[in-house]
Design an enzyme around this catalytic site. Structure first.
Site, short mmCIF file in Angstrom:
data_model
loop_
_atom_site.label_atom_id
_atom_site.label_comp_id
_atom_site.label_asym_id
_atom_site.label_seq_id
_atom_site.Cartn_x
_atom_site.Cartn_y
_atom_site.Cartn_z
CE1 TYR A 67 12.35 -132.64 40.03
CE2 TYR A 67 11.99 -133.90 38.03
CZ TYR A 67 12.17 -132.69 38.67
OH TYR A 67 12.19 -131.53 37.95
CD GLU A 69 10.32 -130.45 42.90
OE1 GLU A 69 10.15 -129.25 42.72
OE2 GLU A 69 9.59 -131.33 42.44
CG ASP A 244 28.90 -115.05 48.16
OD1 ASP A 244 29.56 -116.11 48.19
OD2 ASP A 244 28.41 -114.57 47.13
CB THR A 273 30.85 -121.67 44.61
OG1 THR A 273 32.11 -121.13 44.99
CG2 THR A 273 30.02 -120.59 43.95
CE LYS A 276 33.18 -118.81 43.00
NZ LYS A 276 32.81 -118.59 41.65
NE ARG A 282 30.45 -124.80 37.09
CZ ARG A 282 31.57 -124.08 37.16
NH1 ARG A 282 32.75 -124.62 36.97
NH2 ARG A 282 31.51 -122.80 37.43
N1 PLP Z 1 29.28 -115.39 44.82
C1 PLP Z 1 30.54 -115.03 44.56
C2 PLP Z 1 31.30 -114.22 45.57
C3 PLP Z 1 31.15 -115.42 43.36
O1 PLP Z 1 32.41 -115.05 43.09
C4 PLP Z 1 30.39 -116.19 42.43
C5 PLP Z 1 30.96 -116.63 41.12
O2 PLP Z 1 31.84 -116.17 40.57
C6 PLP Z 1 29.08 -116.52 42.74
C7 PLP Z 1 28.55 -116.10 43.95
C8 PLP Z 1 28.21 -117.27 41.78
O3 PLP Z 1 28.57 -118.59 41.66
P1 PLP Z 1 28.00 -119.51 40.47
O4 PLP Z 1 28.73 -119.13 39.26
O5 PLP Z 1 28.24 -120.91 40.93
O6 PLP Z 1 26.53 -119.23 40.38
#
Ligand code: PLP
Length: 480
Positions: A67, A69, A244, A273, A276, A282
């Site tokens: 842990y 945090e 994002d 993320t 991808k 992950r």
């Molecule tokens: N943001 C975007 C642009 C995404 O395409 C995705 C997932 O497909 C996410 C956030 C969310 O990611 P996660 O599935 O790891 O929570």
């Protein structure tokens, strides 16, 4: 992806499976099956990839038991020195790779990274001024009345993001997601003629709506974004600019997206993320300017629970891999392959949203084949092609049946596919789609899910796929 350490990798996985088998053989069986299935499928899901054995192996150890945090050096638990080391190395790699002032590597997923970003922006832009006005440092020092005022202010904030059917993501303010419940949301679409982001329209929406957050980024938009222009729009209306880059982080890391197409120099906060196009475990991460860093650093415990230390370690390994020159070659190949795929599809008569791509994904509008996205996805799957259906702009079939199929090149590029292979992939896909017809539903009405694939097409396509996959093996040399 040939790995000179393959004998050690073989030993490691064999030993792991033997140990798992001794406790729950069905789980060992599922792990073996997953390798088999991944090896045997033509994976064109734009959000998936194949992480290296080094990344995967980093996750199976005792870092998982700790842990931790809090933040590096300031934990709510004793004995976190090794987690501090892991988190510092991962953050350092992230800062160096992306040229960011600050990196926060704790988020467990992309959605968590976005939650951290949203609350950090709210803390910085809404809470901090309120605390300053009340002459206190922490939110729990506010009087009950002042706290009620602040809570209401949180609920009055606005977010402007890309609409779902133009390729935006659920977490960018849409109602089924908590972001849509936290923020008043408005979205910008794309130009109906070209399918491209219309920056003048974004600017007009921003002037009228005056969002706290202007968000750029997508899951299904096949083009690059001009982040310099988006920054100008954010500045004009006093919005925090958030990007994002979950889908295209690998193309940023691999220097395919540079200059105005690299979000990091322009955004206040960038989320992604790691699994991808970045090809890591992950997970998620947040990059921020120095101004936003102190708020982002409070992600745990503000939004997150204890960090997954074993996954942070794997992020460090993946980010180290992405800093190698070979990753730039990979990222360029991902983009080149997407272009080859798009050109090959269009030459064979497919209609693509925006008439092409300049990132890692392609969106086919399958209405030209008289199909819904659901029918096309199922027919392709029957023939061994793994994709996912996706809405196209102003989709008449909605988000469930859809009129599109999304394809991405990161995974097959990791397998070694190049232009010649993607030319064949384009051929396989168009031949399946043109051999598929809609079938009537059980109520006799034209169906949106059922389809008929002409005799022999699935078998013929599967045979050609098997040849392609055999020539480009996944984890070559790995034998369990
Ligand atoms: N943001 C975007 C642009 C995404 O395409 C995705 C997932 O497909 C996410 C956030 C969310 O990611 P996660 O599935 O790891 O929570």
């Amino acid at each position: 992806m040939t790995d000179p350490l393959i004998p050690s990798v073989n030993d490691a996985y064999r030993a792991t499976l033997q140990v798992v088998e001794s406790v729950e053989p069905r789980i060992a069986g599922a792990i073996r099956s997953e390798l088999h299935d991944q090896r045997a499928s033509l994976k064109l899901i734009a959000s998936e990839n194949y992480a290296s054995p080094a990344v995967l192996l980093t996750m199976g150890n005792w870092l998982s038991d700790k842990y931790a945090e809090g933040t590096i050096g300031h934990r709510f638990y004793a004995g976190c020195q090794n987690v501090d080391t892991v988190e510092s190395i991962a953050a350092e790699h992230a800062r160096e790779l992306f040229g960011a002032e600050y990196a926060y590597v704790q988020p467990h997923s992309g959605i968590d990274a976005n939650l951290v970003a949203f609350w950090s922006i709210l803390a910085h832009r809404v809470e901090q001024p309120e605390l300053a006005e009340a002459g206190v440092r922490q939110v729990n020092e506010l009087s009950e009345d002042a706290w009620e005022v602040l809570r209401k202010k949180f609920g009055e904030q606005r977010m402007l993001g890309m609409s779902l059917d133009a390729g935006g993501h659920l977490t960018h303010g849409f109602r089924p997601n908590i972001s849509g419940k936290m923020f008043q949301q408005r979205s910008y679409g794309t130009n109906p003629e070209t399918g491209l982001v219309d920056y003048d329209q974004v600017a007009a929406a921003a002037r009228e709506f005056r969002p706290l957050i202007l968000i750029a980024g997508y899951s299904a938009y096949p083009r690059r974004i001009d982040f310099a222009r988006m920054r100008e729009i954010a500045d004009e209306v006093g919005a925090t600019f958030m990007v994002d880059m979950a889908h295209f982080a690998g193309l940023v890391a691999g220097k395919v997206f540079t200059g105005d197409e690299d979000p990091v120099p322009f955004a206040d906060v960038v989320t992604t993320t790691t699994h991808k196009s970045l090809r890591g475990p992950r997970g998620g991460l947040v990059l921020a300017t120095g101004e936003y860093a102190p708020s982002v650093d409070r992600g745990c415990p503000m939004v997150l629970g204890g960090p997954l230390s074993h996954v942070m370690a794997a992020k460090a390994v993946a980010l180290a891999e992405a800093r190698q020159p070979s990753f730039q070659t990979y990222a360029q190949q991902v983009a080149d392959n997407a272009k080859t795929l798009a050109d090959g599809l269009m030459r064979r008569g497919a209609k693509l949203v925006t008439d092409g791509t300049d990132n890692h994904l392609v969106l086919i509008d399958v209405s030209g084949y008289g199909l819904t996205g659901r029918q096309a996805e199922s027919a392709l799957l029957e023939a061994g092609v793994v994709t996912n259906r996706n809405a196209v702009p102003s989709d008449p079939n909605g988000a469930w049946y859809t009129s599109g199929v999304r394809l991405g090149t990161p995974a097959l590029t990791s397998r070694g596919f190049g232009g010649a292979e993607f030319e064949q992939v384009a051929d396989l896909i168009t031949s399946v789609l043109s051999s598929t017809t809609p079938a009537t539903a059980s109520n006799g009405q034209p169906g949106k899910a059922r389809y008929v694939l002409a005799d022999g097409v699935a078998e013929g396509t599967r045979a050609r796929i098997a040849e392609l996959l055999e020539a480009n093996p996944l984890y070559p040399g790995l034998e369990l």
